[in-house]
Design an enzyme around this catalytic site. Sequence first.
Site, mmCIF file in Angstrom:
data_model
loop_
_atom_site.group_PDB
_atom_site.id
_atom_site.type_symbol
_atom_site.label_atom_id
_atom_site.label_comp_id
_atom_site.label_asym_id
_atom_site.label_seq_id
_atom_site.Cartn_x
_atom_site.Cartn_y
_atom_site.Cartn_z
ATOM 1 N N LYS A 122 -0.439 -5.035 -1.977
ATOM 2 C CA LYS A 122 -1.088 -4.790 -3.265
ATOM 3 C C LYS A 122 -1.648 -6.076 -3.860
ATOM 4 C CE LYS A 122 0.503 -0.253 -4.280
ATOM 5 N NZ LYS A 122 1.164 0.703 -5.193
ATOM 6 N N ARG A 149 8.043 1.688 0.799
ATOM 7 C CA ARG A 149 6.852 2.385 1.302
ATOM 8 C C ARG A 149 5.865 1.307 1.744
ATOM 9 N NH1 ARG A 149 1.766 4.345 -0.334
ATOM 10 N NH2 ARG A 149 1.299 6.478 0.353
#
Length: 234
Positions: free
Chosen positions: A183, A217
Site C-alpha cells: 500500500k 492479507r
Amino acid sequence: AIVKEATRMMNDGATILDIGGQSTRPGSDKISAEEELQRVIPAIEAVSKAIPEAFISVDTYYSRVAAEAVAAGAGIVNDISAGKMDDNLIATVAALKVPYVLMHMQGTPQTMQREPHYENVTREVLDFLIQQTAVLKEKGITDIITDPGFGFGKTMAHNLELLRNLELFKMTGRPLLLGISRKSFIYKTLGTTADDVLNGTTVMNTIGLMRGAAILRVHDVKEAAEAIKLYTAV
C-alpha cells in the site's frame, strides 16, 4: 492460470485464498453484480475443485455474488463496505452462516481518498467496528473478523497511526485482519513504488503481528508466511 496461481500461493503457505472480481483501489470504477459474477464464480469453482483443502474467501459487497460464491465453494465473505453498498448483504451472510470480514471505510472506493478527515482516527475506526459488530450479532452473524481498512479513506498519517495503535483493536474480541500489502503509505514513506516495496511490506506486517494481527492479507505469500513463522518462534 488462476488455479496455477492459487496452487503456488498454497504451496507458499497461504491458508485462505481471497478471490475478488473488481478493483476497490482509490478512484476505481464500480462494476455490476452480473459482471462480477461472471468473473468470480468460474474462478471459485475451479479453485475449489482443484484445491479442496483451501479456505476460499469471496471479496464482494453484493449479496447475490456472496450467495452464489458460497454455493460455488467459498466459505468466507470479505466485504469492504460493512454492508452499506447492498441492503441485502448482511441478511444474506447471516442466512449463509459463514464467517464475515467487517471492514471500516470512509466514503466509497470512488471518493474515499478525497481529503479523508477524522478527529481521532483510532477511536473513530474502533468505535465503528465495535458498534457494527454488535449490529451484525443482532442480525445473526456470529463469526466476525475485523479489518481497520488501511488505505480505505485514510491518509498516510492515519494509516501509520492505526498501525501504531493496532493493539487497541483487540478490544473488539474478534480476530484482526491486516491488509497493508504494497500500500502507498508504505512505499511513499520509503520513497519507492508498489513494485519495490516487498521488504517494506514485510517489516510492516511484522509490526502488525507484534501488535495483534491474526490474519495477513497479502500479495507475497512466501515472505508473509516466513514472517509469521519467525514471529511465532520468537
